[in-house]
Scaffold this motif. Structure first.
Motif, mmCIF file in Angstrom:
data_model
loop_
_atom_site.group_PDB
_atom_site.id
_atom_site.type_symbol
_atom_site.label_atom_id
_atom_site.label_comp_id
_atom_site.label_asym_id
_atom_site.label_seq_id
_atom_site.Cartn_x
_atom_site.Cartn_y
_atom_site.Cartn_z
ATOM 1 N N ALA A 92 0.827 -1.202 0.000
ATOM 2 C CA ALA A 92 0.000 0.000 0.000
ATOM 3 C C ALA A 92 0.866 1.259 0.000
ATOM 4 C CB ALA A 92 -0.939 -0.004 1.205
ATOM 5 N N LEU A 93 1.953 1.239 0.764
ATOM 6 C CA LEU A 93 2.839 2.401 0.808
ATOM 7 C C LEU A 93 3.540 2.604 -0.529
ATOM 8 C CD1 LEU A 93 4.364 1.949 4.368
ATOM 9 C CD2 LEU A 93 2.566 3.527 3.661
ATOM 10 N N LEU A 94 3.901 1.498 -1.195
ATOM 11 C CA LEU A 94 4.506 1.628 -2.518
ATOM 12 C C LEU A 94 3.523 2.262 -3.503
ATOM 13 C CD1 LEU A 94 6.439 -1.760 -2.801
ATOM 14 C CD2 LEU A 94 7.443 0.537 -2.669
ATOM 15 N N GLU A 95 2.259 1.911 -3.376
ATOM 16 C CA GLU A 95 1.227 2.517 -4.237
ATOM 17 C C GLU A 95 1.128 4.017 -3.980
ATOM 18 O OE1 GLU A 95 -3.633 2.218 -4.838
ATOM 19 O OE2 GLU A 95 -2.556 0.530 -3.939
ATOM 20 N N LEU A 96 1.165 4.384 -2.707
ATOM 21 C CA LEU A 96 1.124 5.804 -2.350
ATOM 22 C C LEU A 96 2.344 6.541 -2.900
ATOM 23 C CD1 LEU A 96 0.056 8.242 -0.678
ATOM 24 C CD2 LEU A 96 1.302 7.302 1.269
ATOM 25 N N LEU A 97 3.526 5.967 -2.690
ATOM 26 C CA LEU A 97 4.755 6.594 -3.163
ATOM 27 C C LEU A 97 4.745 6.744 -4.678
ATOM 28 C CD1 LEU A 97 7.426 4.760 -0.973
ATOM 29 C CD2 LEU A 97 6.760 7.159 -0.815
ATOM 30 N N ALA A 98 4.338 5.694 -5.365
ATOM 31 C CA ALA A 98 4.345 5.741 -6.826
ATOM 32 C C ALA A 98 3.437 6.853 -7.346
ATOM 33 C CB ALA A 98 3.919 4.389 -7.395
ATOM 34 N N GLY A 99 2.291 7.035 -6.707
ATOM 35 C CA GLY A 99 1.375 8.089 -7.135
ATOM 36 C C GLY A 99 1.982 9.472 -7.000
ATOM 37 N N VAL A 100 2.636 9.721 -5.872
ATOM 38 C CA VAL A 100 3.238 11.050 -5.664
ATOM 39 C C VAL A 100 4.458 11.232 -6.570
ATOM 40 C CG1 VAL A 100 4.170 12.662 -3.978
ATOM 41 C CG2 VAL A 100 2.411 11.043 -3.286
ATOM 42 N N LEU A 101 5.224 10.163 -6.772
ATOM 43 C CA LEU A 101 6.380 10.270 -7.668
ATOM 44 C C LEU A 101 5.947 10.602 -9.092
ATOM 45 C CD1 LEU A 101 8.479 7.262 -6.346
ATOM 46 C CD2 LEU A 101 9.122 9.686 -6.194
ATOM 47 N N ARG A 102 4.852 9.998 -9.547
ATOM 48 C CA ARG A 102 4.348 10.331 -10.885
ATOM 49 C C ARG A 102 3.960 11.810 -10.960
ATOM 50 N NH1 ARG A 102 1.781 5.189 -10.183
ATOM 51 N NH2 ARG A 102 2.798 3.603 -11.508
ATOM 52 N N GLU A 103 3.343 12.319 -9.887
ATOM 53 C CA GLU A 103 2.998 13.736 -9.854
ATOM 54 C C GLU A 103 4.267 14.580 -9.921
ATOM 55 O OE1 GLU A 103 0.592 14.600 -6.453
ATOM 56 O OE2 GLU A 103 -0.887 13.057 -6.921
ATOM 57 N N PRO A 120 12.346 4.958 -13.497
ATOM 58 C CA PRO A 120 11.239 3.995 -13.466
ATOM 59 C C PRO A 120 10.522 4.064 -12.124
ATOM 60 C CG PRO A 120 13.182 2.989 -14.448
ATOM 61 C CD PRO A 120 13.619 4.320 -13.909
ATOM 62 N N VAL A 121 9.223 4.305 -12.164
ATOM 63 C CA VAL A 121 8.492 4.635 -10.941
ATOM 64 C C VAL A 121 8.548 3.511 -9.919
ATOM 65 C CG1 VAL A 121 6.190 5.109 -10.004
ATOM 66 C CG2 VAL A 121 6.975 6.315 -12.026
ATOM 67 N N GLU A 122 8.365 2.273 -10.352
ATOM 68 C CA GLU A 122 8.364 1.165 -9.388
ATOM 69 C C GLU A 122 9.700 1.074 -8.659
ATOM 70 O OE1 GLU A 122 6.126 -1.136 -8.283
ATOM 71 O OE2 GLU A 122 4.611 0.101 -9.259
ATOM 72 N N ARG A 123 10.798 1.187 -9.419
ATOM 73 C CA ARG A 123 12.128 1.108 -8.805
ATOM 74 C C ARG A 123 12.373 2.289 -7.880
ATOM 75 N NH1 ARG A 123 16.450 1.187 -13.113
ATOM 76 N NH2 ARG A 123 16.479 3.459 -12.779
ATOM 77 N N GLN A 124 11.953 3.459 -8.316
ATOM 78 C CA GLN A 124 12.150 4.658 -7.503
ATOM 79 C C GLN A 124 11.357 4.564 -6.206
ATOM 80 O OE1 GLN A 124 10.964 8.344 -9.459
ATOM 81 N NE2 GLN A 124 12.890 9.310 -8.813
ATOM 82 N N ALA A 125 10.106 4.113 -6.286
ATOM 83 C CA ALA A 125 9.281 3.973 -5.082
ATOM 84 C C ALA A 125 9.890 2.961 -4.120
ATOM 85 C CB ALA A 125 7.862 3.560 -5.466
ATOM 86 N N ARG A 126 10.354 1.840 -4.645
ATOM 87 C CA ARG A 126 10.947 0.818 -3.767
ATOM 88 C C ARG A 126 12.238 1.324 -3.128
ATOM 89 N NH1 ARG A 126 9.867 -5.038 -6.798
ATOM 90 N NH2 ARG A 126 7.676 -4.622 -7.320
ATOM 91 N N SER A 127 13.021 2.082 -3.881
ATOM 92 C CA SER A 127 14.265 2.626 -3.322
ATOM 93 C C SER A 127 13.969 3.607 -2.196
ATOM 94 C CB SER A 127 15.074 3.311 -4.422
ATOM 95 O OG SER A 127 15.455 2.388 -5.420
ATOM 96 N N VAL A 128 12.974 4.465 -2.397
ATOM 97 C CA VAL A 128 12.603 5.417 -1.351
ATOM 98 C C VAL A 128 12.105 4.674 -0.119
ATOM 99 C CG1 VAL A 128 10.952 7.221 -0.733
ATOM 100 C CG2 VAL A 128 12.155 7.337 -2.924
ATOM 101 N N LEU A 129 11.294 3.645 -0.318
ATOM 102 C CA LEU A 129 10.789 2.896 0.832
ATOM 103 C C LEU A 129 11.922 2.204 1.582
ATOM 104 C CD1 LEU A 129 8.391 2.032 2.518
ATOM 105 C CD2 LEU A 129 8.037 0.104 0.953
ATOM 106 N N LEU A 130 12.920 1.696 0.872
ATOM 107 C CA LEU A 130 14.067 1.089 1.547
ATOM 108 C C LEU A 130 14.769 2.097 2.455
ATOM 109 C CD1 LEU A 130 15.691 -1.092 -1.281
ATOM 110 C CD2 LEU A 130 14.775 -1.923 0.905
ATOM 111 N N ILE A 131 14.938 3.312 1.971
ATOM 112 C CA ILE A 131 15.587 4.347 2.780
ATOM 113 C C ILE A 131 14.753 4.640 4.029
ATOM 114 C CG2 ILE A 131 16.248 6.784 2.858
ATOM 115 C CD1 ILE A 131 16.785 6.554 -0.210
ATOM 116 N N VAL A 132 13.476 4.899 3.822
ATOM 117 C CA VAL A 132 12.607 5.291 4.930
ATOM 118 C C VAL A 132 12.436 4.142 5.922
ATOM 119 C CG1 VAL A 132 10.259 5.995 5.499
ATOM 120 C CG2 VAL A 132 11.426 7.034 3.559
ATOM 121 N N GLN A 133 12.338 2.920 5.401
ATOM 122 C CA GLN A 133 12.171 1.757 6.269
ATOM 123 C C GLN A 133 13.380 1.569 7.178
ATOM 124 O OE1 GLN A 133 9.913 -1.832 4.719
ATOM 125 N NE2 GLN A 133 11.982 -2.634 4.731
#
Length: 202
Positions: free
Chosen positions: A131-142, A153-166
């Motif tokens: 769910a958080l990846l979905e949220l991140l991807a939406g804001v990254l696209r914006e 690539p949005v999926e990779r970027q979202a996962r990378s950001v989540l790794l940092i925050v996690q």
């Protein structure tokens, strides 16, 4: 911002059950919580619980999903007319980490039942992470659209950001020294803000 969906068990008393298991876990931890205790607190029969959740761990999994999504979405600021997607995301993520590390349920699980979190760190993604990846991807696209976020690539970027925050969320307390202002939690959150800005800036 597209709202994220939570596909957990449905039912009018679902929140009452999750509230009950939260109270039990806060009181005695996960290992000492029983379905009988949860049913009593929720005012439902054990059979009602068994039809939805086979055991306490599955119940706690749905509880964590609900709570973690609420923390993350609640930390996202209202977007003003002059706020870029990068500014929204950076502020929201830093505030989310601050809220997570002080969240009573999160702290209780880290203190008493940290093994519950290990599968989601070492083995697989959970429902709240999806769910958080979905949220991140939406804001990254914006952010790609308004030019405030580096294109990738949005999926990779979202996962990378989540790794940092996690990593900040799970390990922050192992690195802080509240007697030293330069090593306080707030000082590290400032570092996180800088990392996110540098990662996301075009």
């Amino acid at each position: 911002m597209t709202p994220i969906r939570h596909n957990g068990p449905a039912g009018p008393d679902n929140d009452a059950v999750l509230d009950a298991v939260r109270d039990c876990v806060l009181a005695v931890g996960v290992r000492r919580t029983t379905l009988t205790d949860v049913a009593r607190r929720a005012g439902v029969s054990r059979m009602t619980l068994y039809r939805r959740w086979p055991d306490v761990r599955s119940l706690v999994g749905d509880l964590m999903t609900r709570e973690w999504i609420a923390v993350a979405t609640g930390a996202m600021p209202e977007r003003g007319p002059d706020m870029t997607a990068r500014a929204l995301l950076t502020k929201g993520l830093v505030d989310a980490v601050r809220d997570f590390v002080t969240h009573p349920l999160f702290r209780k699980i880290l203190d008493v039942d940290p093994e519950l979190l290990l599968p989601y760190v070492l083995d697989r993604r959970g429902a709240s992470q999806e769910a958080l990846l979905e949220l991140l991807a939406g804001v990254l696209r914006e952010g790609h659209a308004d030019g405030s976020v580096r294109r990738a690539p949005v999926e990779r970027q979202a996962r990378s950001v989540l790794l940092i925050v996690q990593s900040f969320t799970l390990s922050l307390r192992t690195m802080t020294d509240e007697d030293d202002p330069e090593l306080s939690a707030e000082a590290f959150l400032g570092e996180l803000r800088g990392i996110l800005e540098r990662t996301l800036t075009p």
